[in-house]
Design a protein around this motif. Structure first.
Motif, mmCIF file in Angstrom:
data_model
loop_
_atom_site.group_PDB
_atom_site.id
_atom_site.type_symbol
_atom_site.label_atom_id
_atom_site.label_comp_id
_atom_site.label_asym_id
_atom_site.label_seq_id
_atom_site.Cartn_x
_atom_site.Cartn_y
_atom_site.Cartn_z
ATOM 1 N N ILE A 32 0.814 -1.213 0.000
ATOM 2 C CA ILE A 32 0.000 0.000 0.000
ATOM 3 C C ILE A 32 0.852 1.269 0.000
ATOM 4 N N THR A 97 2.229 0.580 10.851
ATOM 5 C CA THR A 97 2.732 -0.730 10.441
ATOM 6 C C THR A 97 2.971 -1.553 11.694
ATOM 7 N N VAL B 27 -3.985 2.922 4.379
ATOM 8 C CA VAL B 27 -4.169 1.891 5.399
ATOM 9 C C VAL B 27 -4.812 0.689 4.718
ATOM 10 N N GLY B 115 0.904 -4.998 8.969
ATOM 11 C CA GLY B 115 0.638 -3.563 8.944
ATOM 12 C C GLY B 115 -0.814 -3.191 8.739
ATOM 13 N N LEU B 117 -4.864 -2.608 9.647
ATOM 14 C CA LEU B 117 -5.621 -2.134 10.807
ATOM 15 C C LEU B 117 -6.291 -3.303 11.516
ATOM 16 N N LEU B 190 -17.046 -3.204 8.090
ATOM 17 C CA LEU B 190 -15.754 -2.529 8.269
ATOM 18 C C LEU B 190 -15.830 -1.540 9.433
ATOM 19 N N LEU B 191 -16.963 -0.853 9.538
ATOM 20 C CA LEU B 191 -17.144 0.079 10.655
ATOM 21 C C LEU B 191 -17.115 -0.644 11.992
ATOM 22 N N MET B 194 -13.661 -1.200 12.991
ATOM 23 C CA MET B 194 -12.996 0.018 13.459
ATOM 24 C C MET B 194 -13.495 0.430 14.842
ATOM 25 N N GLU B 195 -14.795 0.259 15.067
ATOM 26 C CA GLU B 195 -15.346 0.583 16.390
ATOM 27 C C GLU B 195 -14.720 -0.299 17.453
ATOM 28 N N LEU B 197 -11.836 -1.769 17.266
ATOM 29 C CA LEU B 197 -10.440 -1.347 17.405
ATOM 30 C C LEU B 197 -10.356 -0.125 18.321
ATOM 31 N N GLN B 198 -11.243 0.809 18.089
ATOM 32 C CA GLN B 198 -11.249 2.041 18.885
ATOM 33 C C GLN B 198 -11.504 1.767 20.368
ATOM 34 N N LEU B 201 -8.397 -0.199 21.863
ATOM 35 C CA LEU B 201 -7.160 0.568 22.029
ATOM 36 C C LEU B 201 -7.363 1.799 22.899
ATOM 37 N N TYR B 202 -8.519 2.414 22.740
ATOM 38 C CA TYR B 202 -8.781 3.667 23.462
ATOM 39 C C TYR B 202 -10.111 3.585 24.182
ATOM 40 N N PRO B 203 -10.153 2.769 25.234
ATOM 41 C CA PRO B 203 -11.426 2.593 25.935
ATOM 42 C C PRO B 203 -11.900 3.935 26.472
#
Ligand SMILES: Nc1nc2c(ncn2[C@@H]2O[C@H](COP(=O)(O)OP(=O)(O)OP(=O)(O)O)[C@@H](O)[C@H]2O)c(=O)[nH]1
Ligand SMILES: [Mg+2]
Lengths: 117, 211
Positions: A32, A97, B27, B115, B117, B190-191, B194-195, B197-198, B201-203
């Motif tokens: 990418i 990454t 990404v 690499g 997400l 996909l959302l 990401m949610e 992941l959020q 990582l960032y509770p």
């Protein structure tokens, strides 16, 4: 229409141009990684360089280059590294990454996805 | 793919398929699952360009020792994978890579995952087992993923409570039902990733504990 046989390419020329290198020596170039030409092809550029430079007249990922050129991504990355070293292209590095994506990036991805709903 | 399209592709993309010149970051998300579960359909649904295909090659050392012994010369195996693209805003672009279904192509799963997400594993409830390998792979890599249950006709919609144990999924892995032919349902998958992941990582900041 028959699918092209994997491994049928790369043509010998490509092999010669990469000197048999299958991946970049020192530069981290990913699928990418976005590549952009810094200048148009010049007289004396090998045809393979010309094709890459033409495709990268606007930003293009290494994966897309491979798809349009019909070359495996390995030799594409090798040639991109050569062009980077000659300052003929610039590379825009991919996002996270090894590191975790930061909060703002995650938000940006979510906003972009919501816009497609 | 017809020959006209092929020729056009060798010339490069139509101008409408080019990225804006302002793009500066990329990404990616890994899309996997067993053979025929709907990976390509998913990518085609959400991608702003017709899915493209390219090849990765694996050379020598990544082969098992036995293979090297069998074939002493340098061996190259290539595998094609497809991918799509979503320009998220003027500076950021998301790529979706379809991991080829068979596990013997696992070497390319690694490259495609590195690499990223996170990942989506698509499952077909009529053949849940075909996606086990992708799930095991992602768990072994510690990757963050969601399981997306594709709704093929004739397949019963299973409640999440039944799918989770059947796939031996940990509680934290989100499971969503969707139809791979429906673009906004694919975007929602996909959302969801990401949610997840959020929040992982960032509770949201926890309330201070009572003394
Ligand atoms: N009814 C229905 N059919 C689907 C759905 N998703 C995919 N299909 C069909 O299932 C078939 C396989 O889908 P693909 O997207 O090619 O699956 P794949 O995972 O890319 O397959 P491989 O790359 O061969 O592993 C195609 O004929 C699709 O049209 C769905 O949600 N519902
Ligand atoms: Mg497919």
């Amino acid at each position: 229409m028959s699918e092209r046989v994997p491994g049928e390419n790369p043509p010998d020329r490509l092999y010669v141009l990469t000197g048999g290198r299958t991946e970049p020596a020192t530069t981290r170039i990913e699928l990418i990684t976005i590549v952009v030409a810094r200048s148009a092809p010049q007289l004396g550029d090998p045809p393979e360089w010309r094709r890459i430079l033409n495709l990268c007249s606007s930003p293009m990922s290494v994966a897309e280059l491979g798809a349009y050129l019909r070359w495996p991504v390995g030799p594409v990355a090798v040639l991109v590294e050569d062009l980077l070293k000659k300052q003929r292209v610039e590379a825009r590095a991919p996002g996270p990454t090894a590191v975790l994506p930061d909060r703002a990036l995650i938000q940006e991805v979510m906003d972009g996805l919501r816009a497609t709903l | 793919m017809d020959s006209a399209r092929r020729y056009e592709h060798e010339d490069g993309p139509d101008s409408g398929d080019r990225l804006p010149s302002t793009v500066e970051q990329s990404v990616k998300i890994w899309i996997g699952g067993g053979l025929g579960v709907g990976k390509t359909t998913f990518i085609a649904s959400v991608s702003e360009i017709d899915p493209l295909s390219t090849e990765a090659a694996m050379t020598d050392l990544s082969l098992g020792l036995d293979d090297v012994t069998l074939v002493p010369d340098k061996v190259t195996t290539t595998v094609a994978f497809d991918f799509g693209r979503i320009t998220l805003n003027k500076r950021l672009v998301l790529y979706l890579f379809g991991a080829p279904g068979q596990e013997r192509f696992r070497f390319v799963w690694d490259d495609l995952l590195a690499g990223s997400l996170g990942a989506v594993v698509i499952v077909d409830t009529r053949r849940l087992d075909t996606s086990f390998e992708a799930i095991d792979f992602l768990e072994s890599k510690g990757a963050r993923f969601v399981v997306a249950v594709n709704s093929f006709e004739g397949a019963q919609r299973f409640p999440v409570e039944k799918i989770r144990p059947a796939l031996a999924l940990s509680d934290h892995v989100p499971i969503v039902n969707f139809d791979a032919r429906n673009p906004s349902e694919c975007s929602s998958v996909l959302l969801k990733l990401m949610e997840d992941l959020q929040t992982t990582l960032y509770p949201p900041t926890a309330l201070p504990e009572r003394p």
